[in-house]
Design an enzyme around this catalytic site. Structure first.
Site, PDB file in Angstrom:
ATOM      1  CG  ASP A 103     -50.973  13.994  31.189  1.00 42.61           C
ATOM      2  OD1 ASP A 103     -50.940  14.186  29.947  1.00 42.61           O
ATOM      3  OD2 ASP A 103     -51.684  14.679  31.943  1.00 42.61           O
ATOM      4  CB  CYS A 138     -49.809  17.377  30.819  1.00 43.34           C
ATOM      5  SG  CYS A 138     -49.910  19.052  31.463  1.00 43.34           S
ATOM      6  N   GLY A 139     -52.236  17.759  29.168  1.00 48.09           N
ATOM      7  CA  GLY A 139     -53.403  18.343  28.520  1.00 48.09           C
ATOM      8  C   GLY A 139     -53.287  19.829  28.276  1.00 48.09           C
ATOM      9  N   GLY A 194     -49.779  21.592  34.318  1.00 51.40           N
ATOM     10  CA  GLY A 194     -49.435  20.692  35.423  1.00 51.40           C
ATOM     11  C   GLY A 194     -48.025  20.149  35.319  1.00 51.40           C
ATOM     12  CG  HIS A 222     -35.469  36.826  26.089  1.00 52.67           C
ATOM     13  ND1 HIS A 222     -36.472  37.760  26.085  1.00 52.67           N
ATOM     14  CD2 HIS A 222     -34.661  37.143  25.051  1.00 52.67           C
ATOM     15  CE1 HIS A 222     -36.279  38.611  25.089  1.00 52.67           C
ATOM     16  NE2 HIS A 222     -35.184  38.241  24.444  1.00 52.67           N
ATOM     17  CG  ASN A 223     -37.114  32.763  29.730  1.00 52.64           C
ATOM     18  OD1 ASN A 223     -38.024  32.770  28.909  1.00 52.64           O
ATOM     19  ND2 ASN A 223     -36.922  33.765  30.574  1.00 52.64           N
ATOM     20  NE  ARG A 248     -33.430  40.973  32.838  1.00 49.74           N
ATOM     21  CZ  ARG A 248     -33.647  41.609  31.722  1.00 49.74           C
ATOM     22  NH1 ARG A 248     -34.045  40.959  30.639  1.00 49.74           N
ATOM     23  NH2 ARG A 248     -33.492  42.912  31.666  1.00 49.74           N
TER      24      ARG A 248
END
Length: 145
Positions: free
Chosen positions: A11, A68-69, A73, A101-102, A139
């Site tokens: 943004d 974004c900031g 968001g 891990h993800n 997971r």
């Protein structure tokens, strides 16, 4: 990590850091596609987060970088998509873990809280870390609804 074309989104608050990310991609020879925004004019992070998520889901780009900031968001927006695992990083150690891990397919950074030097360290770590698999895959398989 095998890089196809890096998808970028921000943004207005993340625009300046995204311009640095573009320079980083060019310096490393990484192709990229910019989903916007294209200025510091006030805008909604969700518009660009959804565009990036759709690009990843369609196979146009992989991985993604979003800014974004606060990073929150655009992370929330991205993670509404079933095929997205976006992780918010403000230090390299977290970038390592969201990959290891993800298996995060989008790196999110907080444009108002890190500088270019930290962003570079975060991206270096993100791109150099492989997914560990094993117990982590089990997971990840439980995330989609």
């Amino acid at each position: 990590m095998e890089i196809k074309t890096i998808g970028l989104a921000s943004d207005h608050a993340g625009y300046d850091l995204k311009q640095y990310v573009i320079k980083y991609c060019e310096a490393h020879g990484y192709p990229y596609k910019d989903y916007g925004t294209y200025s510091t004019d006030s805008c909604d992070y969700s518009d660009f987060g959804h565009a990036l998520a759709e690009g990843i889901e369609k196979g146009e780009v992989f991985p993604g970088i979003a800014i974004c900031g606060s990073g929150e968001g655009i992370s929330m927006t991205l993670n509404k998509h079933q095929g997205i695992r976006a992780g918010l990083c403000w230090i390299p150690e977290i970038a390592h873990l969201i990959r290891q891990h993800n298996n995060a397919n989008v790196l999110v950074m907080p444009g108002r809280f890190i500088d270019e030097a930290m962003a570079e360290k975060i991206m270096d770590e993100y791109f150099s870390t492989e997914f560990e698999g094993g117990r982590h895959q089990k997971r990840i398989d439980k995330i989609p609804l």
